[in-house]
Design an enzyme around this catalytic site. Structure first.
Site, PDB file in Angstrom:
ATOM      1  N   ASP A  67       0.879  -1.168   0.000  1.00 21.51           N
ATOM      2  CA  ASP A  67       0.000   0.000   0.000  1.00 21.51           C
ATOM      3  C   ASP A  67       0.913   1.214   0.000  1.00 21.51           C
ATOM      4  O   ASP A  67       1.555   1.524   1.016  1.00 21.51           O
ATOM      5  CB  ASP A  67      -0.900  -0.017   1.240  1.00 21.51           C
ATOM      6  CG  ASP A  67      -1.817   1.196   1.290  1.00 21.51           C
ATOM      7  OD1 ASP A  67      -1.548   2.184   0.580  1.00 21.51           O
ATOM      8  OD2 ASP A  67      -2.797   1.152   2.053  1.00 21.51           O
ATOM      9  N   SER A 147      -1.030  14.168 -15.419  1.00 23.05           N
ATOM     10  CA  SER A 147      -2.355  14.298 -16.033  1.00 23.05           C
ATOM     11  C   SER A 147      -2.411  15.673 -16.694  1.00 23.05           C
ATOM     12  O   SER A 147      -1.681  16.586 -16.282  1.00 23.05           O
ATOM     13  CB  SER A 147      -3.433  14.216 -14.943  1.00 23.05           C
ATOM     14  OG  SER A 147      -4.685  14.648 -15.444  1.00 23.05           O
ATOM     15  N   TYR A 162      -7.783  16.206  -6.638  1.00 24.26           N
ATOM     16  CA  TYR A 162      -6.968  15.481  -7.629  1.00 24.26           C
ATOM     17  C   TYR A 162      -6.065  16.419  -8.450  1.00 24.26           C
ATOM     18  O   TYR A 162      -4.857  16.183  -8.530  1.00 24.26           O
ATOM     19  CB  TYR A 162      -7.895  14.650  -8.520  1.00 24.26           C
ATOM     20  CG  TYR A 162      -7.221  13.859  -9.605  1.00 24.26           C
ATOM     21  CD1 TYR A 162      -6.696  12.591  -9.360  1.00 24.26           C
ATOM     22  CD2 TYR A 162      -7.132  14.357 -10.908  1.00 24.26           C
ATOM     23  CE1 TYR A 162      -6.095  11.849 -10.368  1.00 24.26           C
ATOM     24  CE2 TYR A 162      -6.535  13.618 -11.917  1.00 24.26           C
ATOM     25  CZ  TYR A 162      -6.025  12.368 -11.646  1.00 24.26           C
ATOM     26  OH  TYR A 162      -5.430  11.643 -12.647  1.00 24.26           O
ATOM     27  N   LYS A 166      -1.842  16.616  -8.904  1.00 23.81           N
ATOM     28  CA  LYS A 166      -1.140  16.499 -10.189  1.00 23.81           C
ATOM     29  C   LYS A 166      -0.316  17.764 -10.492  1.00 23.81           C
ATOM     30  O   LYS A 166       0.763  17.664 -11.074  1.00 23.81           O
ATOM     31  CB  LYS A 166      -2.145  16.187 -11.310  1.00 23.81           C
ATOM     32  CG  LYS A 166      -2.784  14.793 -11.168  1.00 23.81           C
ATOM     33  CD  LYS A 166      -1.739  13.675 -11.225  1.00 23.81           C
ATOM     34  CE  LYS A 166      -2.354  12.293 -11.231  1.00 23.81           C
ATOM     35  NZ  LYS A 166      -1.356  11.209 -11.314  1.00 23.81           N
TER      36      LYS A 166
HETATM   37  N1  LIG Z   1      -7.433   7.127 -16.636  1.00 24.50           N
HETATM   38  C1  LIG Z   1      -7.254   8.405 -16.929  1.00 24.50           C
HETATM   39  O1  LIG Z   1      -8.086   9.032 -17.626  1.00 24.50           O
HETATM   40  C2  LIG Z   1      -6.053   9.142 -16.442  1.00 24.50           C
HETATM   41  C3  LIG Z   1      -5.812  10.414 -16.974  1.00 24.50           C
HETATM   42  C4  LIG Z   1      -4.701  11.121 -16.543  1.00 24.50           C
HETATM   43  C5  LIG Z   1      -3.858  10.575 -15.607  1.00 24.50           C
HETATM   44  N2  LIG Z   1      -4.119   9.335 -15.090  1.00 24.50           N
HETATM   45  C6  LIG Z   1      -3.200   8.817 -14.077  1.00 24.50           C
HETATM   46  O2  LIG Z   1      -2.712   7.560 -14.507  1.00 24.50           O
HETATM   47  C7  LIG Z   1      -2.336   6.791 -13.373  1.00 24.50           C
HETATM   48  C8  LIG Z   1      -2.949   5.403 -13.471  1.00 24.50           C
HETATM   49  O3  LIG Z   1      -4.355   5.537 -13.452  1.00 24.50           O
HETATM   50  P1  LIG Z   1      -5.353   4.488 -14.126  1.00 24.50           P
HETATM   51  O4  LIG Z   1      -6.305   5.280 -14.915  1.00 24.50           O
HETATM   52  O5  LIG Z   1      -4.601   3.374 -14.773  1.00 24.50           O
HETATM   53  O6  LIG Z   1      -6.116   4.003 -12.810  1.00 24.50           O
HETATM   54  P2  LIG Z   1      -6.640   2.568 -12.323  1.00 24.50           P
HETATM   55  O7  LIG Z   1      -6.993   1.699 -13.478  1.00 24.50           O
HETATM   56  O8  LIG Z   1      -7.684   2.859 -11.310  1.00 24.50           O
HETATM   57  O9  LIG Z   1      -5.357   1.948 -11.608  1.00 24.50           O
HETATM   58  C9  LIG Z   1      -4.816   2.558 -10.458  1.00 24.50           C
HETATM   59  C10 LIG Z   1      -3.622   1.757  -9.992  1.00 24.50           C
HETATM   60  O10 LIG Z   1      -3.106   2.413  -8.819  1.00 24.50           O
HETATM   61  C11 LIG Z   1      -2.952   1.442  -7.799  1.00 24.50           C
HETATM   62  N3  LIG Z   1      -3.125   2.016  -6.457  1.00 24.50           N
HETATM   63  C12 LIG Z   1      -4.120   2.814  -6.020  1.00 24.50           C
HETATM   64  N4  LIG Z   1      -3.980   3.049  -4.691  1.00 24.50           N
HETATM   65  C13 LIG Z   1      -2.869   2.369  -4.304  1.00 24.50           C
HETATM   66  C14 LIG Z   1      -2.204   2.196  -3.068  1.00 24.50           C
HETATM   67  N5  LIG Z   1      -2.658   2.778  -1.937  1.00 24.50           N
HETATM   68  N6  LIG Z   1      -1.103   1.421  -3.011  1.00 24.50           N
HETATM   69  C15 LIG Z   1      -0.646   0.814  -4.145  1.00 24.50           C
HETATM   70  N7  LIG Z   1      -1.216   0.951  -5.352  1.00 24.50           N
HETATM   71  C16 LIG Z   1      -2.323   1.714  -5.421  1.00 24.50           C
HETATM   72  C17 LIG Z   1      -4.052   0.412  -8.075  1.00 24.50           C
HETATM   73  O11 LIG Z   1      -3.663  -0.839  -7.497  1.00 24.50           O
HETATM   74  P3  LIG Z   1      -4.403  -1.562  -6.249  1.00 24.50           P
HETATM   75  O12 LIG Z   1      -5.805  -1.033  -6.196  1.00 24.50           O
HETATM   76  O13 LIG Z   1      -4.311  -3.002  -6.602  1.00 24.50           O
HETATM   77  O14 LIG Z   1      -3.574  -1.199  -5.070  1.00 24.50           O
HETATM   78  C18 LIG Z   1      -4.021   0.346  -9.592  1.00 24.50           C
HETATM   79  O15 LIG Z   1      -3.034  -0.550 -10.025  1.00 24.50           O
HETATM   80  C19 LIG Z   1      -2.797   7.593 -12.148  1.00 24.50           C
HETATM   81  O16 LIG Z   1      -1.717   8.306 -11.612  1.00 24.50           O
HETATM   82  C20 LIG Z   1      -3.823   8.551 -12.737  1.00 24.50           C
HETATM   83  O17 LIG Z   1      -3.946   9.713 -11.964  1.00 24.50           O
HETATM   84  C21 LIG Z   1      -5.202   8.609 -15.486  1.00 24.50           C
END
Ligand SMILES: NC(=O)c1ccc[n+]([C@@H]2O[C@H](COP(=O)([O-])OP(=O)(O)OC[C@H]3O[C@@H](n4cnc5c(N)ncnc54)[C@H](OP(=O)(O)O)[C@@H]3O)[C@@H](O)[C@H]2O)c1
Length: 251
Positions: A67, A147, A162, A166
């Site tokens: 975590d 982001s 959020y 970022k």
């Molecule tokens: N999707 C978008 O539109 C978007 C746009 C811009 C930026 N981003 C950024 O891209 C990155 C990845 O996002 P995503 O869209 O792929 O999200 P996601 O599918 O929800 O995946 C989030 C990942 O973060 C991990 N995580 C969350 N809390 C955690 C904790 N306390 N300890 C360890 N791991 C943790 C989760 O693993 P577990 O739950 O298994 O721990 C999961 O592997 C993030 O930084 C997000 O802000 C996303």
């Protein structure tokens, strides 16, 4: 400029949040390029499953349960990586959360968690990784998954804290780069800033919010491609920032 991933073959990468979405896609591509990748997340079993699908590829995926809102668990991830896989050469600070509330009515503990996962964990993991890179004379690379909300604010409901985390990543990336330069290290730092990507991060979005973005989304692999591009540059070339948006995105 000749792009190549050859210098990373057999080297160690740590990817946080490798159990889903963008992190899983990055871990997969790095394994396909021959890296030894340690995926870090709470749902270790998901990374184990991904690792099984990557058996026989050029590199290998390892899973570590942590975590990352807890500093000691981040440190444990790097200690385990060094002892069992090798010294880290690439760190991808990818894990992130978004509770989608408001500043006015949001829950203070949820904000604290968001800051811990999105910002503090990136600071702590970068500190750990750069100490290990220095100790082992590794010209490594830190990639921060940022982001577009780390660069400007636009009208979407329930942005809450959020974007503030970022924006913090944008500042952290540049501050870290200056520290690295002042120490005359050859470690690169890159911020990768996606627009909307189709991942589980939208699972707690209400229908009305989702309708605003659903027709205009990137895939996690598009972001992984951007990460591989930054890593593929020659040792003297540093990509500071990559913005990747879906065609037609209005904000
Ligand atoms: N999707 C978008 O539109 C978007 C746009 C811009 C930026 N981003 C950024 O891209 C990155 C990845 O996002 P995503 O869209 O792929 O999200 P996601 O599918 O929800 O995946 C989030 C990942 O973060 C991990 N995580 C969350 N809390 C955690 C904790 N306390 N300890 C360890 N791991 C943790 C989760 O693993 P577990 O739950 O298994 O721990 C999961 O592997 C993030 O930084 C997000 O802000 C996303």
């Amino acid at each position: 400029m000749v792009l190549s991933m050859e210098r990373w073959v057999g080297k160690v990468a740590v990817v946080t949040g490798a159990s889903a979405g963008i992190g899983a896609a990055i871990a997969k591509q790095l394994v396909e390029h021959g890296l030894l990748v340690v995926g870090v997340a709470r749902r270790k079993e998901r990374i184990d499953e991904l690792a099984k699908t990557l058996e026989g590829k050029k590199g290998k995926l390892f899973a570590f349960k942590a975590d990352i809102s807890i500093g000691e668990e981040i440190k444990a991830a790097f200690a385990w990586t060094t002892d069992n896989v090798g010294p880290v050469a690439i760190l991808v600070n990818n894990a992130g959360i978004h509770y989608r509330t408001t500043i006015i009515d949001g829950d203070v503990e949820a904000w604290r968690k968001t800051i811990d996962v999105n910002l503090m964990a990136t600071c702590i993991a970068s500190k750990e990784a750069i100490h290990i890179m220095r100790k082992n004379n590794i010209d490594g690379h830190v990639i921060n998954i940022n982001s577009i909300l780390g660069h400007y604010i636009f009208k979407l409901p329930n942005l809450d804290i959020y974007p503030a985390t970022k924006y913090g990543i944008t500042a952290l990336t540049e501050t870290l780069r200056l520290e690295i330069n002042s120490l005359k290290l050859k470690i690169k730092v890159t911020s990768v800033s996606p627009g909307v990507v189709n991942t589980e991060i939208f699972e707690n979005m209400d229908r009305k919010q989702f309708d605003l973005v659903k027709n205009c989304m990137l895939n996690p692999e598009d972001i992984a491609d951007g990460v591989v591009y930054a890593l593929s540059t020659p040792p003297h070339v540093q990509v500071h920032e990559i913005t990747i948006k879906p065609v037609g995105e209005d904000f």
